[in-house]
Design a protein around this motif. Structure first.
Motif, PDB file in Angstrom:
ATOM      1  N   THR A   9       0.818  -1.216   0.000  1.00  0.00           N
ATOM      2  CA  THR A   9       0.000   0.000   0.000  1.00  0.00           C
ATOM      3  C   THR A   9       0.849   1.262   0.000  1.00  0.00           C
ATOM      4  O   THR A   9       0.593   2.200  -0.747  1.00  0.00           O
ATOM      5  N   MET A  10       1.880   1.233   0.832  1.00  0.00           N
ATOM      6  CA  MET A  10       2.630   2.465   1.028  1.00  0.00           C
ATOM      7  C   MET A  10       3.605   2.779  -0.110  1.00  0.00           C
ATOM      8  O   MET A  10       4.279   3.791  -0.085  1.00  0.00           O
ATOM      9  N   LEU A  11       3.669   1.901  -1.117  1.00  0.00           N
ATOM     10  CA  LEU A  11       4.470   2.196  -2.318  1.00  0.00           C
ATOM     11  C   LEU A  11       3.572   2.356  -3.546  1.00  0.00           C
ATOM     12  O   LEU A  11       4.060   2.402  -4.670  1.00  0.00           O
ATOM     13  N   ARG A  83       6.055 -10.445  -4.423  1.00  0.00           N
ATOM     14  CA  ARG A  83       5.630  -9.464  -3.421  1.00  0.00           C
ATOM     15  C   ARG A  83       6.846  -8.660  -2.951  1.00  0.00           C
ATOM     16  O   ARG A  83       7.901  -9.237  -2.671  1.00  0.00           O
ATOM     17  N   MET A  85       8.393  -6.098  -0.137  1.00  0.00           N
ATOM     18  CA  MET A  85       8.161  -5.677   1.243  1.00  0.00           C
ATOM     19  C   MET A  85       9.399  -4.991   1.810  1.00  0.00           C
ATOM     20  O   MET A  85      10.366  -5.655   2.179  1.00  0.00           O
ATOM     21  N   PRO A  86       9.391  -3.663   1.899  1.00  0.00           N
ATOM     22  CA  PRO A  86      10.496  -3.002   2.602  1.00  0.00           C
ATOM     23  C   PRO A  86      10.520  -3.416   4.071  1.00  0.00           C
ATOM     24  O   PRO A  86       9.469  -3.650   4.670  1.00  0.00           O
ATOM     25  N   ILE A  88      10.971  -3.102   8.144  1.00  0.00           N
ATOM     26  CA  ILE A  88      10.500  -2.120   9.126  1.00  0.00           C
ATOM     27  C   ILE A  88      11.365  -2.259  10.367  1.00  0.00           C
ATOM     28  O   ILE A  88      11.360  -3.298  11.027  1.00  0.00           O
ATOM     29  N   ALA A  89      12.125  -1.212  10.661  1.00  0.00           N
ATOM     30  CA  ALA A  89      13.048  -1.276  11.797  1.00  0.00           C
ATOM     31  C   ALA A  89      13.361   0.135  12.273  1.00  0.00           C
ATOM     32  O   ALA A  89      13.110   1.116  11.583  1.00  0.00           O
ATOM     33  N   GLY A  90      13.931   0.216  13.472  1.00  0.00           N
ATOM     34  CA  GLY A  90      14.322   1.511  14.033  1.00  0.00           C
ATOM     35  C   GLY A  90      14.847   1.305  15.438  1.00  0.00           C
ATOM     36  O   GLY A  90      15.109   0.175  15.850  1.00  0.00           O
ATOM     37  N   GLY A  91      14.987   2.418  16.148  1.00  0.00           N
ATOM     38  CA  GLY A  91      15.499   2.289  17.503  1.00  0.00           C
ATOM     39  C   GLY A  91      15.423   3.594  18.241  1.00  0.00           C
ATOM     40  O   GLY A  91      15.331   4.664  17.638  1.00  0.00           O
TER      41      GLY A  91
ATOM     42  N   CYS B  28       1.919  -3.158  12.981  1.00  0.00           N
ATOM     43  CA  CYS B  28       1.401  -2.456  11.800  1.00  0.00           C
ATOM     44  C   CYS B  28       0.008  -1.907  12.093  1.00  0.00           C
ATOM     45  O   CYS B  28      -0.676  -2.360  13.015  1.00  0.00           O
ATOM     46  N   LEU B  69      10.908  -5.510  12.856  1.00  0.00           N
ATOM     47  CA  LEU B  69       9.650  -6.250  12.745  1.00  0.00           C
ATOM     48  C   LEU B  69       9.870  -7.563  11.987  1.00  0.00           C
ATOM     49  O   LEU B  69      10.526  -7.575  10.939  1.00  0.00           O
ATOM     50  N   LEU B  74       5.161  -9.736   8.737  1.00  0.00           N
ATOM     51  CA  LEU B  74       4.778  -8.632   7.855  1.00  0.00           C
ATOM     52  C   LEU B  74       4.259  -9.162   6.526  1.00  0.00           C
ATOM     53  O   LEU B  74       3.246  -8.681   6.001  1.00  0.00           O
ATOM     54  N   GLN B  78       0.490  -8.468   5.195  1.00  0.00           N
ATOM     55  CA  GLN B  78       0.239  -7.808   3.916  1.00  0.00           C
ATOM     56  C   GLN B  78      -0.572  -8.705   2.980  1.00  0.00           C
ATOM     57  O   GLN B  78      -1.477  -8.241   2.283  1.00  0.00           O
ATOM     58  N   HIS B  87      -5.984  -2.211   3.765  1.00  0.00           N
ATOM     59  CA  HIS B  87      -4.784  -1.427   3.457  1.00  0.00           C
ATOM     60  C   HIS B  87      -3.855  -1.310   4.659  1.00  0.00           C
ATOM     61  O   HIS B  87      -4.313  -0.986   5.760  1.00  0.00           O
ATOM     62  N   LEU B  88      -2.575  -1.554   4.414  1.00  0.00           N
ATOM     63  CA  LEU B  88      -1.563  -1.287   5.428  1.00  0.00           C
ATOM     64  C   LEU B  88      -1.305   0.213   5.437  1.00  0.00           C
ATOM     65  O   LEU B  88      -0.960   0.796   4.411  1.00  0.00           O
ATOM     66  N   ARG B  89      -1.512   0.853   6.567  1.00  0.00           N
ATOM     67  CA  ARG B  89      -1.465   2.320   6.597  1.00  0.00           C
ATOM     68  C   ARG B  89      -0.307   2.873   7.410  1.00  0.00           C
ATOM     69  O   ARG B  89       0.041   4.047   7.262  1.00  0.00           O
ATOM     70  N   GLY B  90       0.238   2.054   8.284  1.00  0.00           N
ATOM     71  CA  GLY B  90       1.279   2.615   9.121  1.00  0.00           C
ATOM     72  C   GLY B  90       1.997   1.573   9.960  1.00  0.00           C
ATOM     73  O   GLY B  90       1.739   0.365   9.851  1.00  0.00           O
ATOM     74  N   ILE B  91       2.886   2.096  10.787  1.00  0.00           N
ATOM     75  CA  ILE B  91       3.783   1.272  11.597  1.00  0.00           C
ATOM     76  C   ILE B  91       3.785   1.882  12.994  1.00  0.00           C
ATOM     77  O   ILE B  91       3.760   3.110  13.132  1.00  0.00           O
ATOM     78  N   ASP B 106      15.549   5.712  14.037  1.00  0.00           N
ATOM     79  CA  ASP B 106      14.275   5.507  13.328  1.00  0.00           C
ATOM     80  C   ASP B 106      14.382   6.049  11.907  1.00  0.00           C
ATOM     81  O   ASP B 106      13.939   5.422  10.940  1.00  0.00           O
ATOM     82  N   LEU B 117      11.449   4.453   2.766  1.00  0.00           N
ATOM     83  CA  LEU B 117      11.109   3.092   2.341  1.00  0.00           C
ATOM     84  C   LEU B 117       9.593   2.921   2.269  1.00  0.00           C
ATOM     85  O   LEU B 117       9.080   2.164   1.459  1.00  0.00           O
ATOM     86  N   TRP B 118       8.888   3.606   3.163  1.00  0.00           N
ATOM     87  CA  TRP B 118       7.429   3.513   3.210  1.00  0.00           C
ATOM     88  C   TRP B 118       6.841   4.921   3.079  1.00  0.00           C
ATOM     89  O   TRP B 118       6.415   5.516   4.078  1.00  0.00           O
ATOM     90  N   PRO B 119       6.817   5.464   1.860  1.00  0.00           N
ATOM     91  CA  PRO B 119       6.215   6.792   1.693  1.00  0.00           C
ATOM     92  C   PRO B 119       4.741   6.739   2.107  1.00  0.00           C
ATOM     93  O   PRO B 119       4.098   5.699   1.956  1.00  0.00           O
ATOM     94  N   ASP B 120       4.228   7.819   2.618  1.00  0.00           N
ATOM     95  CA  ASP B 120       2.824   7.947   3.008  1.00  0.00           C
ATOM     96  C   ASP B 120       2.453   7.153   4.264  1.00  0.00           C
ATOM     97  O   ASP B 120       1.285   7.112   4.647  1.00  0.00           O
ATOM     98  N   ALA B 121       3.424   6.498   4.899  1.00  0.00           N
ATOM     99  CA  ALA B 121       3.101   5.726   6.102  1.00  0.00           C
ATOM    100  C   ALA B 121       2.963   6.645   7.310  1.00  0.00           C
ATOM    101  O   ALA B 121       3.640   7.660   7.419  1.00  0.00           O
TER     102      ALA B 121
END
Lengths: 105, 160
Positions: A9-11, A83, A85-86, A88-91, B28, B69, B74, B78, B87-91, B106, B117-121
Motif C-alpha cells: 500500500t505504502m508504495l 511481493r 516488502m520493505p 521495518i526497523a528503528g530504535g 502495523c 519487525l 509482515l 500484507q 490497506h496497510l497504513r502505518g507502523i 528511526d 522506504l514507506w512513503p505515506d506511512a
C-alpha cells in the motif's frame, strides 16, 4: 510470460494506486527491470546503483524470500506472484553506536 | 497528513507496548479504506534480540534499544490485507523510558538513499515509562522538508 507483482500500500504512489501489476519477465531481475515501465521510479527504490536488491528491501516469489532462492536470477515461470516488502526497523535514541565505542578511550 | 485511529486499535497497540516494556515493541496499522481511519493494530514480534544474538557486530542493539519487525509476519499481514481488500497504513513502535519522537535511528532505518522506504506511512511512536503509556505521537514523511515530521493524531470513538 507475465507475473503478478503485488505492490505494498505504502508504495502504491508508484503504481497509481494499483495494488498489483502484471509484468513480463522470466526471472525476478527481469520483472523488476520491466516493472519500472508501469511504475516509473520504483526500480530505484528496490535496487541499488549496482543493480542489487537494496539491503532493507525484501522480495518474495510466492512465499519464499529470493535471498534464500537464486536472488534476482530466481525464475518466475511457475510463480503465482511476486511481493515487495520493505523492512521495518528503528530504535530509540541514546544508544552508543559501535563506532562511538571504538573511538572512546 | 493526519492519523485518525479508533480507540480499540489504539488500545491494542498500547497494551502491546506496555507488555513489551522495558523492550521496544512494534506492529502495523491497517484500515478498510486507503484514506479512512486506522481501525486495526497488528501487534508483531520484535526480532531484534534474535538478530543481535546471531550477529552482534551487524546488530549491536538489543530489543531494549531497537526494533526489527519480523518479516515473515509482515509478509503474512500484507498478504491477508491484500486478500481482503484492506490497506496497510502505518507502523507503530515504542520507546521505553524515552520520549515519543522520531529518533536518528528511526530515520536511518526508514530511509534508503534519503528517500523513505514507506512513503505515506503513519509512524506512531508510543513513549512507555515504568510500563505505562506516557505519550503517543504520529510522524510522517514530508517531501518538502525531506524529513519525518510530527502530524496531528486523533483517537476516535469506535462507533464514530
Amino acid at each position: 510470460m507475465a507475473v503478478k507483482v503485488n505492490i505494498p500500500t505504502m508504495l502504491r504512489n508508484y503504481s497509481n494506486g494499483q495494488p498489483s501489476v502484471l509484468v513480463e519477465g522470466t526471472t525476478v531481475g527481469e520483472v523488476l527491470q520491466n516493472l519500472d515501465q508501469s511504475c516509473a521510479g520504483i526500480k530505484e527504490r528496490l535496487l541499488d546503483k549496482d543493480g542489487r536488491v537494496r539491503r532493507f528491501i525484501n522480495i518474495y516469489v510466492d512465499s519464499e524470500d529470493i535471498r534464500l532462492l537464486r536472488d534476482l536470477e530466481t525464475p518466475v515461470a511457475s510463480a503465482k506472484e511476486i511481493r515487495i516488502m520493505p523492512a521495518i526497523a528503528g530504535g530509540r535514541p541514546g544508544f552508543a553506536s559501535p563506532c562511538a565505542v571504538l573511538r572512546s578511550p | 497528513m493526519m492519523l485518525r485511529i479508533t480507540r480499540s486499535a489504539f488500545e491494542v497497540l498500547v497494551r502491546h507496548a506496555e507488555k513489551a516494556f522495558p523492550e521496544e515493541c512494534c506492529g502495523c496499522l491497517s484500515s478498510p479504506e486507503a484514506e479512512g481511519p486506522v481501525t486495526t493494530a497488528h501487534p508483531c514480534t520484535n526480532i531484534q534480540n534474535r538478530l543481535h544474538e546471531e550477529d552482534p557486530k551487524m546488530h549491536p542493539r538489543t530489543a531494549r534499544d531497537a526494533y526489527h519487525l519480523d518479516e515473515r509476519e509482515l509478509f503474512r499481514i500484507q498478504q491477508e490485507l491484500d486478500d481482503t481488500g484492506r490497506h496497510l497504513r502505518g507502523i507503530f513502535h515504542s520507546h521505553p523510558n524515552e520520549e515519543s519522537y522520531f529518533s536518528a535511528e528511526d530515520k536511518r532505518r526508514a530511509l534508503c538513499d534519503d528517500e523513505p522506504l514507506w512513503p505515506d506511512a503513519h509512524y506512531l511512536i508510543a513513549s512507555i515509562r515504568g510500563g505505562r503509556l506516557a505519550t503517543a505521537k504520529s510522524f510522517t514523511w514530508s517531501p518538502a522538508q525531506k524529513d519525518f515530521i510530527e502530524e496531528p493524531m486523533e483517537v476516535l470513538a469506535d462507533d464514530a
